[in-house]
Design a protein around this motif. Structure first.
Motif, PDB file in Angstrom:
ATOM      1  N   GLU A   1      27.606  42.258  86.148  1.00 13.62           N
ATOM      2  CA  GLU A   1      26.513  43.212  86.220  1.00 13.62           C
ATOM      3  C   GLU A   1      27.025  44.648  86.227  1.00 13.62           C
ATOM      4  O   GLU A   1      26.445  45.529  85.582  1.00 13.62           O
ATOM      5  CB  GLU A   1      25.665  42.943  87.466  1.00 13.62           C
ATOM      6  CG  GLU A   1      24.339  43.674  87.469  1.00 13.62           C
ATOM      7  CD  GLU A   1      23.435  43.213  88.606  1.00 13.62           C
ATOM      8  OE1 GLU A   1      22.375  42.631  88.313  1.00 13.62           O
ATOM      9  OE2 GLU A   1      23.797  43.431  89.775  1.00 13.62           O
TER      10      GLU A   1
ATOM     11  N   HIS B   1      20.091  43.809  84.776  1.00 19.41           N
ATOM     12  CA  HIS B   1      20.198  43.034  86.004  1.00 19.41           C
ATOM     13  C   HIS B   1      20.518  41.594  85.630  1.00 19.41           C
ATOM     14  O   HIS B   1      19.885  41.036  84.724  1.00 19.41           O
ATOM     15  CB  HIS B   1      18.903  43.098  86.810  1.00 19.41           C
ATOM     16  CG  HIS B   1      18.943  42.320  88.085  1.00 19.41           C
ATOM     17  ND1 HIS B   1      19.794  42.641  89.122  1.00 19.41           N
ATOM     18  CD2 HIS B   1      18.255  41.226  88.487  1.00 19.41           C
ATOM     19  CE1 HIS B   1      19.624  41.793  90.117  1.00 19.41           C
ATOM     20  NE2 HIS B   1      18.700  40.915  89.750  1.00 19.41           N
TER      21      HIS B   1
ATOM     22  N   HIS C   1      20.548  37.662  86.477  1.00 14.45           N
ATOM     23  CA  HIS C   1      19.948  36.621  87.311  1.00 14.45           C
ATOM     24  C   HIS C   1      20.705  35.310  87.103  1.00 14.45           C
ATOM     25  O   HIS C   1      21.058  34.966  85.972  1.00 14.45           O
ATOM     26  CB  HIS C   1      18.482  36.377  86.936  1.00 14.45           C
ATOM     27  CG  HIS C   1      17.604  37.571  87.068  1.00 14.45           C
ATOM     28  ND1 HIS C   1      16.918  37.863  88.233  1.00 14.45           N
ATOM     29  CD2 HIS C   1      17.280  38.557  86.184  1.00 14.45           C
ATOM     30  CE1 HIS C   1      16.207  38.959  88.064  1.00 14.45           C
ATOM     31  NE2 HIS C   1      16.405  39.400  86.829  1.00 14.45           N
ATOM     32  N   THR C   2      20.924  34.565  88.167  1.00 14.47           N
ATOM     33  CA  THR C   2      21.410  33.194  88.029  1.00 14.47           C
ATOM     34  C   THR C   2      20.199  32.263  87.962  1.00 14.47           C
ATOM     35  O   THR C   2      19.146  32.555  88.515  1.00 14.47           O
ATOM     36  CB  THR C   2      22.289  32.781  89.215  1.00 14.47           C
ATOM     37  OG1 THR C   2      21.526  32.868  90.427  1.00 14.47           O
ATOM     38  CG2 THR C   2      23.509  33.696  89.326  1.00 14.47           C
TER      39      THR C   2
ATOM     40  N   SER D   1      21.409  28.238  91.329  1.00  9.88           N
ATOM     41  CA  SER D   1      20.482  29.028  92.147  1.00  9.88           C
ATOM     42  C   SER D   1      19.308  28.243  92.710  1.00  9.88           C
ATOM     43  O   SER D   1      18.591  28.748  93.571  1.00  9.88           O
ATOM     44  CB  SER D   1      19.941  30.209  91.336  1.00  9.88           C
ATOM     45  OG  SER D   1      19.202  29.746  90.211  1.00  9.88           O
TER      46      SER D   1
ATOM     47  N   GLN E   1      18.525  40.589  82.325  1.00 11.73           N
ATOM     48  CA  GLN E   1      17.232  41.269  82.215  1.00 11.73           C
ATOM     49  C   GLN E   1      17.457  42.765  82.093  1.00 11.73           C
ATOM     50  O   GLN E   1      18.157  43.359  82.913  1.00 11.73           O
ATOM     51  CB  GLN E   1      16.361  40.989  83.443  1.00 11.73           C
ATOM     52  CG  GLN E   1      15.006  41.696  83.397  1.00 11.73           C
ATOM     53  CD  GLN E   1      14.205  41.498  84.673  1.00 11.73           C
ATOM     54  OE1 GLN E   1      14.751  41.102  85.705  1.00 11.73           O
ATOM     55  NE2 GLN E   1      12.922  41.770  84.604  1.00 11.73           N
TER      56      GLN E   1
ATOM     57  N   VAL F   1      14.666  31.246  85.039  1.00  7.50           N
ATOM     58  CA  VAL F   1      14.791  31.967  86.308  1.00  7.50           C
ATOM     59  C   VAL F   1      13.645  31.603  87.236  1.00  7.50           C
ATOM     60  O   VAL F   1      13.836  31.292  88.420  1.00  7.50           O
ATOM     61  CB  VAL F   1      14.836  33.491  86.076  1.00  7.50           C
ATOM     62  CG1 VAL F   1      14.857  34.239  87.404  1.00  7.50           C
ATOM     63  CG2 VAL F   1      16.056  33.861  85.231  1.00  7.50           C
TER      64      VAL F   1
ATOM     65  N   ARG G   1      13.508  29.256  90.669  1.00  7.52           N
ATOM     66  CA  ARG G   1      12.931  29.791  91.906  1.00  7.52           C
ATOM     67  C   ARG G   1      11.971  28.774  92.531  1.00  7.52           C
ATOM     68  O   ARG G   1      11.933  28.602  93.757  1.00  7.52           O
ATOM     69  CB  ARG G   1      12.207  31.095  91.594  1.00  7.52           C
ATOM     70  CG  ARG G   1      11.536  31.749  92.775  1.00  7.52           C
ATOM     71  CD  ARG G   1      11.034  33.147  92.446  1.00  7.52           C
ATOM     72  NE  ARG G   1       9.918  33.530  93.281  1.00  7.52           N
ATOM     73  CZ  ARG G   1       8.647  33.611  92.905  1.00  7.52           C
ATOM     74  NH1 ARG G   1       8.340  33.357  91.642  1.00  7.52           N
ATOM     75  NH2 ARG G   1       7.699  33.945  93.734  1.00  7.52           N
TER      76      ARG G   1
END
Length: 282
Positions: free
Chosen positions: A47, A60, A62-63, A68, A83, A170, A174
């Protein structure tokens, strides 16, 4: 992979109770916090590299996937999504994405000593979602020097996929992470069944993906009476009802859901993981 399975079998077969067996299995098969820390070290380095070259786009990283969602194993793939805050993901077409990935790959060769051999780095020209596919341990010499020798076996076969087109993964990760935190039985059942499915080659290139198989388990637990996991529709409604909605729309799909554990009633189903494991095969 085979060595891990043999080691697990040798250890677990001597134990008596399910709890003893699962704890031993979990400590061997699941992704350790230290190994996850090594991967997250790379995320921060990656990053920072992107920010140095693309600051105007506010990148940015993200994993997503097993790393994750709380269901990672010692040989899980390592999935990253880039992103750009100032560019809406819907605006990234195939050609723009391919050019960006080619630039990022060249930067990684310079910054991280990415080797040029074709088995270390490949850009997959998929119309749906082009990616950079890396052999994580072999290509990142800069990061490898930071990993203690006794822990390198944990990341030796880890593959790393980098994409910047779809945030579906992503948000899906989540959701699975929420289920993992919501009810311990989901974690235990999924880890055990994933192990069974992989040893029997049900999770493979020509069969189920890990995500698809995991969603079968989610559906199974949602269909129990009473349900063990809440439905996505209920979680979406709760997010709007509690005014904790983030309005996560991508390609007109609503990815918003309530992930506040304290706001959601616990399941009244008291079935044990053992009984659920048996029920899954009926």
């Amino acid at each position: 992979m085979i060595n891990i399975y043999r080691m697990l079998y040798t250890k677990v077969i001597t134990l008596k109770t399910f709890r003893e067996k699962f704890n031993e299995f979990d400590s061997t098969y699941s992704l350790s916090e230290k190994s996850r820390g090594h991967l997250m070290t790379f995320v921060k380095m990656f990053e920072r590299m992107l920010y140095a070259h693309f600051e105007q786009f506010q990148p940015h990283v993200h994993t997503f996937g097993s790393i994750s969602n709380g269901l990672g194993t010692s040989n899980s793939d390592f999935d990253l999504f880039i992103q750009f805050e100032n560019i809406h993901v819907d605006k990234l077409d195939f050609y723009t994405s391919m050019m960006a990935l080619e630039v990022i790959e060249k930067l990684m060769k310079i910054e991280f000593g990415l080797q040029l051999r074709s088995d270390h780095s490949t850009i997959i020209h998929s119309r749906r979602c082009p990616i950079i596919k890396l052999n994580f341990r072999q290509c990142l010499r800069h990061l490898q020097s930071k990993i203690p020798i006794q822990q390198q076996a944990k990341t030796e076969f880890t593959k790393c996929d980098i994409s910047l087109v779809s945030m579906y993964g992503v948000h899906n990760s989540r959701l699975l992470n929420f289920f993992t935190r919501y009810d311990r039985r989901f974690y235990e059942l999924t880890m055990a069944l994933k192990y069974w499915a992989k040893t029997n080659e049900l999770i493979s290139q020509n069969m189920f993906s890990t995500y698809a198989f995991t969603m079968l388990i989610v559906f199974f637990l949602q269909q129990q009476k009473p349900p063990i996991l809440p439905t996505v529709i209920d979680l979406n409604r709760l997010a709007k009802k509690t005014k904790k909605s983030n309005q996560q729309f991508i390609h007109n799909w609503d990815f918003d859901f309530c992930d506040d554990i304290e706001s959601i009633e616990k399941s009244r189903n008291r079935s044990s993981t053992t009984s659920l494991f048996v029920e899954f095969f009926r």
